[in-house]
Each structure stands twice: as C-alpha cells, then as structure tokens.
Design a protein around this motif. Sequence first.
Motif, PDB file in Angstrom:
ATOM      1  N   PRO A  31      60.783  41.468 -12.957  1.00 36.01           N
ATOM      2  CA  PRO A  31      61.955  40.592 -13.354  1.00 36.01           C
ATOM      3  C   PRO A  31      61.491  39.475 -14.124  1.00 36.01           C
ATOM      4  CG  PRO A  31      61.690  41.013 -11.123  1.00 36.01           C
ATOM      5  CD  PRO A  31      60.630  41.604 -11.311  1.00 36.01           C
ATOM      6  N   THR A  32      60.387  39.016 -14.190  1.00 39.04           N
ATOM      7  CA  THR A  32      59.997  38.234 -15.227  1.00 39.04           C
ATOM      8  C   THR A  32      59.766  38.806 -16.552  1.00 39.04           C
ATOM      9  OG1 THR A  32      58.579  36.866 -13.612  1.00 39.04           O
ATOM     10  CG2 THR A  32      58.037  36.533 -15.834  1.00 39.04           C
ATOM     11  N   LEU A  33      59.211  39.896 -16.495  1.00 40.73           N
ATOM     12  CA  LEU A  33      59.108  40.595 -17.870  1.00 40.73           C
ATOM     13  C   LEU A  33      60.540  40.903 -18.535  1.00 40.73           C
ATOM     14  CD1 LEU A  33      56.275  43.162 -16.947  1.00 40.73           C
ATOM     15  CD2 LEU A  33      56.148  40.955 -18.620  1.00 40.73           C
ATOM     16  N   GLU A  34      61.458  41.392 -17.705  1.00 42.95           N
ATOM     17  CA  GLU A  34      62.766  41.887 -17.891  1.00 42.95           C
ATOM     18  C   GLU A  34      63.438  40.507 -18.480  1.00 42.95           C
ATOM     19  OE1 GLU A  34      66.177  44.723 -15.884  1.00 42.95           O
ATOM     20  OE2 GLU A  34      65.393  42.684 -14.589  1.00 42.95           O
ATOM     21  N   LYS A  35      63.203  39.307 -17.965  1.00 43.59           N
ATOM     22  CA  LYS A  35      63.568  38.206 -18.416  1.00 43.59           C
ATOM     23  C   LYS A  35      63.117  37.647 -19.850  1.00 43.59           C
ATOM     24  CE  LYS A  35      64.405  33.155 -17.215  1.00 43.59           C
ATOM     25  NZ  LYS A  35      64.218  32.222 -16.144  1.00 43.59           N
ATOM     26  N   LEU A  36      61.881  37.718 -20.073  1.00 39.18           N
ATOM     27  CA  LEU A  36      60.973  37.138 -21.027  1.00 39.18           C
ATOM     28  C   LEU A  36      61.015  38.031 -22.119  1.00 39.18           C
ATOM     29  CD1 LEU A  36      58.591  34.784 -19.179  1.00 39.18           C
ATOM     30  CD2 LEU A  36      60.731  34.276 -20.088  1.00 39.18           C
ATOM     31  N   VAL A  37      60.885  39.536 -21.992  1.00 36.32           N
ATOM     32  CA  VAL A  37      60.234  40.225 -23.053  1.00 36.32           C
ATOM     33  C   VAL A  37      61.521  40.959 -23.378  1.00 36.32           C
ATOM     34  CG1 VAL A  37      58.969  42.216 -23.656  1.00 36.32           C
ATOM     35  CG2 VAL A  37      58.093  40.420 -21.960  1.00 36.32           C
ATOM     36  N   THR A  38      62.616  40.261 -24.240  1.00 37.54           N
ATOM     37  CA  THR A  38      63.720  40.723 -24.935  1.00 37.54           C
ATOM     38  C   THR A  38      63.575  41.322 -26.300  1.00 37.54           C
ATOM     39  OG1 THR A  38      64.196  38.609 -25.754  1.00 37.54           O
ATOM     40  CG2 THR A  38      64.949  38.659 -23.437  1.00 37.54           C
ATOM     41  N   VAL A  39      64.744  41.971 -26.590  1.00 37.97           N
ATOM     42  CA  VAL A  39      64.704  42.554 -27.824  1.00 37.97           C
ATOM     43  C   VAL A  39      64.473  41.598 -28.960  1.00 37.97           C
ATOM     44  CG1 VAL A  39      66.223  43.583 -29.688  1.00 37.97           C
ATOM     45  CG2 VAL A  39      66.215  44.497 -27.143  1.00 37.97           C
ATOM     46  N   GLU A  40      65.123  40.237 -28.754  1.00 37.35           N
ATOM     47  CA  GLU A  40      64.813  39.333 -29.772  1.00 37.35           C
ATOM     48  C   GLU A  40      63.732  38.744 -29.681  1.00 37.35           C
ATOM     49  OE1 GLU A  40      68.922  40.083 -28.672  1.00 37.35           O
ATOM     50  OE2 GLU A  40      67.298  39.176 -27.227  1.00 37.35           O
ATOM     51  N   LEU A  90      49.962  48.514 -32.392  1.00 39.08           N
ATOM     52  CA  LEU A  90      51.004  47.687 -32.345  1.00 39.08           C
ATOM     53  C   LEU A  90      51.230  47.418 -30.693  1.00 39.08           C
ATOM     54  CD1 LEU A  90      53.740  48.648 -34.833  1.00 39.08           C
ATOM     55  CD2 LEU A  90      52.269  46.725 -34.873  1.00 39.08           C
ATOM     56  N   SER A  91      50.868  48.207 -30.132  1.00 36.00           N
ATOM     57  CA  SER A  91      50.904  47.907 -28.498  1.00 36.00           C
ATOM     58  C   SER A  91      49.850  46.740 -28.191  1.00 36.00           C
ATOM     59  CB  SER A  91      50.615  49.040 -27.516  1.00 36.00           C
ATOM     60  OG  SER A  91      49.398  49.561 -27.706  1.00 36.00           O
ATOM     61  N   SER A  92      48.802  46.780 -28.735  1.00 36.36           N
ATOM     62  CA  SER A  92      47.798  45.790 -28.359  1.00 36.36           C
ATOM     63  C   SER A  92      48.171  44.365 -28.949  1.00 36.36           C
ATOM     64  CB  SER A  92      46.383  46.141 -29.225  1.00 36.36           C
ATOM     65  OG  SER A  92      45.918  47.180 -28.189  1.00 36.36           O
ATOM     66  N   ILE A  93      48.909  44.576 -30.297  1.00 31.41           N
ATOM     67  CA  ILE A  93      49.439  43.191 -30.705  1.00 31.41           C
ATOM     68  C   ILE A  93      50.482  42.608 -29.935  1.00 31.41           C
ATOM     69  CG2 ILE A  93      50.674  42.486 -32.817  1.00 31.41           C
ATOM     70  CD1 ILE A  93      49.103  44.501 -34.263  1.00 31.41           C
ATOM     71  N   LEU A  94      51.469  43.658 -29.344  1.00 30.66           N
ATOM     72  CA  LEU A  94      52.632  43.166 -28.521  1.00 30.66           C
ATOM     73  C   LEU A  94      52.019  42.395 -27.389  1.00 30.66           C
ATOM     74  CD1 LEU A  94      55.559  42.808 -28.245  1.00 30.66           C
ATOM     75  CD2 LEU A  94      55.520  44.940 -27.170  1.00 30.66           C
ATOM     76  N   LEU A  95      50.995  42.990 -26.705  1.00 35.00           N
ATOM     77  CA  LEU A  95      50.459  42.232 -25.519  1.00 35.00           C
ATOM     78  C   LEU A  95      49.944  40.920 -25.763  1.00 35.00           C
ATOM     79  CD1 LEU A  95      48.799  45.373 -23.824  1.00 35.00           C
ATOM     80  CD2 LEU A  95      50.883  44.441 -23.280  1.00 35.00           C
ATOM     81  N   GLU A  96      49.998  40.533 -27.071  1.00 37.45           N
ATOM     82  CA  GLU A  96      49.230  39.184 -27.137  1.00 37.45           C
ATOM     83  C   GLU A  96      50.501  38.026 -27.512  1.00 37.45           C
ATOM     84  OE1 GLU A  96      46.198  37.771 -27.574  1.00 37.45           O
ATOM     85  OE2 GLU A  96      45.308  39.749 -26.951  1.00 37.45           O
ATOM     86  N   MET A  97      51.889  38.638 -26.807  1.00 44.11           N
ATOM     87  CA  MET A  97      52.829  37.834 -27.196  1.00 44.11           C
ATOM     88  C   MET A  97      52.751  36.932 -26.051  1.00 44.11           C
ATOM     89  SD  MET A  97      56.700  39.017 -27.344  1.00 44.11           S
ATOM     90  CE  MET A  97      57.127  39.010 -25.491  1.00 44.11           C
ATOM     91  N   PRO A  98      52.788  35.604 -26.241  1.00 48.80           N
ATOM     92  CA  PRO A  98      52.820  34.502 -25.298  1.00 48.80           C
ATOM     93  C   PRO A  98      54.154  34.560 -24.552  1.00 48.80           C
ATOM     94  CG  PRO A  98      53.275  33.573 -27.269  1.00 48.80           C
ATOM     95  CD  PRO A  98      52.830  35.061 -27.727  1.00 48.80           C
ATOM     96  N   LEU A  99      54.079  34.123 -23.211  1.00 57.63           N
ATOM     97  CA  LEU A  99      55.074  34.054 -22.383  1.00 57.63           C
ATOM     98  C   LEU A  99      55.211  32.747 -21.794  1.00 57.63           C
ATOM     99  CD1 LEU A  99      54.998  37.514 -20.317  1.00 57.63           C
ATOM    100  CD2 LEU A  99      56.227  37.099 -22.168  1.00 57.63           C
ATOM    101  N   GLU A 100      56.410  32.236 -22.047  1.00 56.96           N
ATOM    102  CA  GLU A 100      56.501  30.828 -21.285  1.00 56.96           C
ATOM    103  C   GLU A 100      57.115  30.977 -19.831  1.00 56.96           C
ATOM    104  OE1 GLU A 100      57.979  26.522 -22.622  1.00 56.96           O
ATOM    105  OE2 GLU A 100      57.014  27.835 -23.998  1.00 56.96           O
ATOM    106  N   ILE A 101      56.369  30.957 -18.732  1.00 54.22           N
ATOM    107  CA  ILE A 101      56.984  30.910 -17.363  1.00 54.22           C
ATOM    108  C   ILE A 101      57.153  29.486 -16.994  1.00 54.22           C
ATOM    109  CG2 ILE A 101      56.377  31.919 -15.084  1.00 54.22           C
ATOM    110  CD1 ILE A 101      54.876  34.107 -16.719  1.00 54.22           C
ATOM    111  N   ASN A 102      58.374  29.402 -16.395  1.00 55.63           N
ATOM    112  CA  ASN A 102      58.627  27.915 -15.711  1.00 55.63           C
ATOM    113  C   ASN A 102      58.910  28.405 -14.292  1.00 55.63           C
ATOM    114  OD1 ASN A 102      59.108  26.839 -18.386  1.00 55.63           O
ATOM    115  ND2 ASN A 102      61.125  27.519 -18.400  1.00 55.63           N
ATOM    116  N   ASN A 103      57.942  27.662 -13.747  1.00 52.90           N
ATOM    117  CA  ASN A 103      58.046  27.987 -11.840  1.00 52.90           C
ATOM    118  C   ASN A 103      59.010  27.222 -11.400  1.00 52.90           C
ATOM    119  OD1 ASN A 103      55.521  29.651 -12.155  1.00 52.90           O
ATOM    120  ND2 ASN A 103      54.265  27.655 -12.111  1.00 52.90           N
TER     121      ASN A 103
END
Length: 103
Positions: A31-40, A90-103
């Motif tokens: 669910p966290t990935l679904e919320k943060l890893v959007t098309v945009e 590109l998959s390795s590059i994408l995995l470097e994407m920062p995620l801002e997780i608010n608890n």
Amino acid sequence: MKLKDLAHSRTGDKGDIINISVIAYNEKDYPTLEKLVTVEAVKKFLGETVQGEVIRYEVPNLGAMNFVMQKALRGGVTRSLRLDKHGKSLSSILLEMPLEINN
C-alpha cells in the motif's frame, strides 16, 4: 528511504517501449508503494529518459506494479545509440528513487 529499501525490480523491452516491474519485498509495504510510486513520480524521477506516456498496472495479489513506458529507448535496440540498448539499467536507476514516508 529509497525505493530499493522496500522493493526489487525487473525490466523488459519491446522496440522503443520498456516495462519496469516494482515488487514489494513484504506485502505489508505494497500500500505504501502504491501510494508513493505513482506514474507522475516515476516520470519525474526518470526525467528525459522517458519521452512518452507512462502507464501503471497494479498487481496487488503479487504486491507488484508494472510500469510501461513509451519512447524510452531512443528508437529501440536496433536503432538506439545508448550504451544500454535494452534499458536493463533503468530498473536499478528507478530503485534509487527517494520515498518520503510520513508515519
């Protein structure tokens, strides 16, 4: 935190189209990935690498998403002058994407 902390990835190509799967290590993180890893977010992070449309397909029962990206290989394997003609990095590059997780 980076995407690679929560998921792994696979990449495939067909012509000038690349698909990158993002698969959660733990289903509770999906669910966290679904919320943060959007098309945009993906399109913004990859920048000019992806020139065309990005579509996200969700596979919640596998804890995965698949991103299909148009015009991402500069013409495809037989025409591209890129070092990585298949876009596998590109998959390795994408995995470097920062995620801002608010608890």
